[in-house]
Design an enzyme around this catalytic site. Structure first.
Site, short mmCIF file in Angstrom:
data_model
loop_
_atom_site.label_atom_id
_atom_site.label_comp_id
_atom_site.label_asym_id
_atom_site.label_seq_id
_atom_site.Cartn_x
_atom_site.Cartn_y
_atom_site.Cartn_z
N ARG A 1 -38.87 8.78 -76.57
CA ARG A 1 -39.07 9.96 -77.41
C ARG A 1 -39.05 11.19 -76.52
O ARG A 1 -39.93 11.37 -75.66
CB ARG A 1 -40.40 9.88 -78.17
CG ARG A 1 -40.44 8.77 -79.22
CD ARG A 1 -39.47 9.06 -80.36
NE ARG A 1 -39.44 8.03 -81.36
CZ ARG A 1 -38.44 7.15 -81.48
NH1 ARG A 1 -37.41 7.18 -80.65
NH2 ARG A 1 -38.46 6.26 -82.44
N GLU B 1 -49.13 43.92 -78.75
CA GLU B 1 -47.94 44.03 -79.58
C GLU B 1 -48.05 45.02 -80.72
O GLU B 1 -47.04 45.53 -81.19
CB GLU B 1 -47.55 42.65 -80.14
CG GLU B 1 -47.14 41.70 -79.05
CD GLU B 1 -46.48 40.43 -79.57
OE1 GLU B 1 -46.53 40.18 -80.79
OE2 GLU B 1 -45.93 39.69 -78.74
N GLU C 1 -53.16 39.69 -77.85
CA GLU C 1 -51.81 39.83 -78.41
C GLU C 1 -51.74 40.94 -79.46
O GLU C 1 -50.77 41.68 -79.52
CB GLU C 1 -51.34 38.49 -79.01
CG GLU C 1 -51.06 37.43 -77.98
CD GLU C 1 -49.92 37.77 -77.04
OE1 GLU C 1 -49.06 38.62 -77.37
OE2 GLU C 1 -49.87 37.18 -75.94
N ARG D 1 -35.11 37.68 -81.08
CA ARG D 1 -35.36 36.33 -80.58
C ARG D 1 -34.03 35.70 -80.22
O ARG D 1 -33.18 35.43 -81.08
CB ARG D 1 -36.08 35.49 -81.64
CG ARG D 1 -37.50 35.94 -81.90
CD ARG D 1 -38.35 35.84 -80.66
NE ARG D 1 -39.74 36.13 -80.93
CZ ARG D 1 -40.69 36.12 -80.03
NH1 ARG D 1 -40.40 35.84 -78.76
NH2 ARG D 1 -41.94 36.38 -80.35
N ALA E 1 -48.16 37.92 -81.98
CA ALA E 1 -48.42 36.56 -81.55
C ALA E 1 -48.02 36.38 -80.10
O ALA E 1 -47.28 37.19 -79.55
CB ALA E 1 -47.63 35.57 -82.42
N GLU F 1 -39.69 43.05 -75.82
CA GLU F 1 -40.82 43.79 -76.40
C GLU F 1 -40.62 45.30 -76.32
O GLU F 1 -41.25 46.04 -77.07
CB GLU F 1 -42.13 43.40 -75.72
CG GLU F 1 -42.61 42.02 -76.09
CD GLU F 1 -43.96 41.70 -75.48
OE1 GLU F 1 -44.45 42.46 -74.63
OE2 GLU F 1 -44.54 40.67 -75.86
#
Length: 197
Positions: A37, A97, A93, A64, A76, A145
């Site tokens: 796995r 942010e 965070e 992203r 986040a 960011e």
């Protein structure tokens, strides 16, 4: 009926990075066989549904790279500061942010983002009693960011955006829907910020 114990017989590291690693475990299966796995081991993360006094949710827009687009997200980030608890990471965070501080922080929902290939767990907090981070104490945003934008929307609009497919980030979807449900239940489903996982 007795549940099978899936025991790890061996583990091979395939990749090790700052945020995650990739491993292959050899795992015992029901019936006596074994299977490999492959999965991602993640440091963990936190997210924040920040609701202001007008019932607006604070969302961010951020590029992203894996999906190649700008996403609607919650403030986040990673649980990657040694000794920092989850609530402190969420507060950090939120400040970094969204330039916000929370006077009240509750646990909203816990989730595994994609348990078919990753052990990443994220705790989503509900932040209320918001105030601004003083300008001289704000985080210097870099890389993706640097172009991050902060938007406040009515919570009901964010719910509609989830249901229309405009918001697809898993933590944001779960957080927005859980916040709307908790609000409709007069906040009764909330847990303390230090609730066990």
């Amino acid at each position: 009926m007795t549940a099978h114990r899936y025991e790890v017989r061996s583990r091979r590291d395939r990749f090790r990075g700052r945020v995650f690693s990739v491993v292959t475990d050899e795992v015992t299966m029901p019936g006596g066989g074994v299977a490999d796995r492959d999965y991602v081991r993640h440091v963990g993360s936190v997210g924040v549904v920040a609701l202001d006094e007008r019932g607006q949710v604070v969302l961010i827009r951020q590029y992203r790279h894996p999906v190649g687009r700008i996403m609607w997200e919650l403030p986040a980030g990673l649980v990657d500061v040694a000794g920092e608890d989850l609530a402190a990471a969420a507060g950090r965070e939120l400040a970094e942010e969204a330039d916000l501080l929370a006077g009240r922080l509750d646990t909203l929902v816990d989730l595994h983002t994609s348990p078919g290939f990753s052990d990443e767990a994220i705790r989503i907090f509900l932040a209320r009693e918001l105030s601004e981070v003083p300008p001289d104490r704000r985080h210097d945003r870099r890389d993706e960011e640097a172009e991050l934008s902060v938007v406040r929307l009515p919570l009901e609009r964010a719910v509609a955006m989830v249901l229309s497919g405009e918001i697809t980030n898993a933590a944001c979807v779960a957080g927005v829907l859980a916040a709307a449900r908790a609000r409709d239940a007069d906040w009764a489903p909330l847990r303390p910020s230090d609730a066990p996982r």
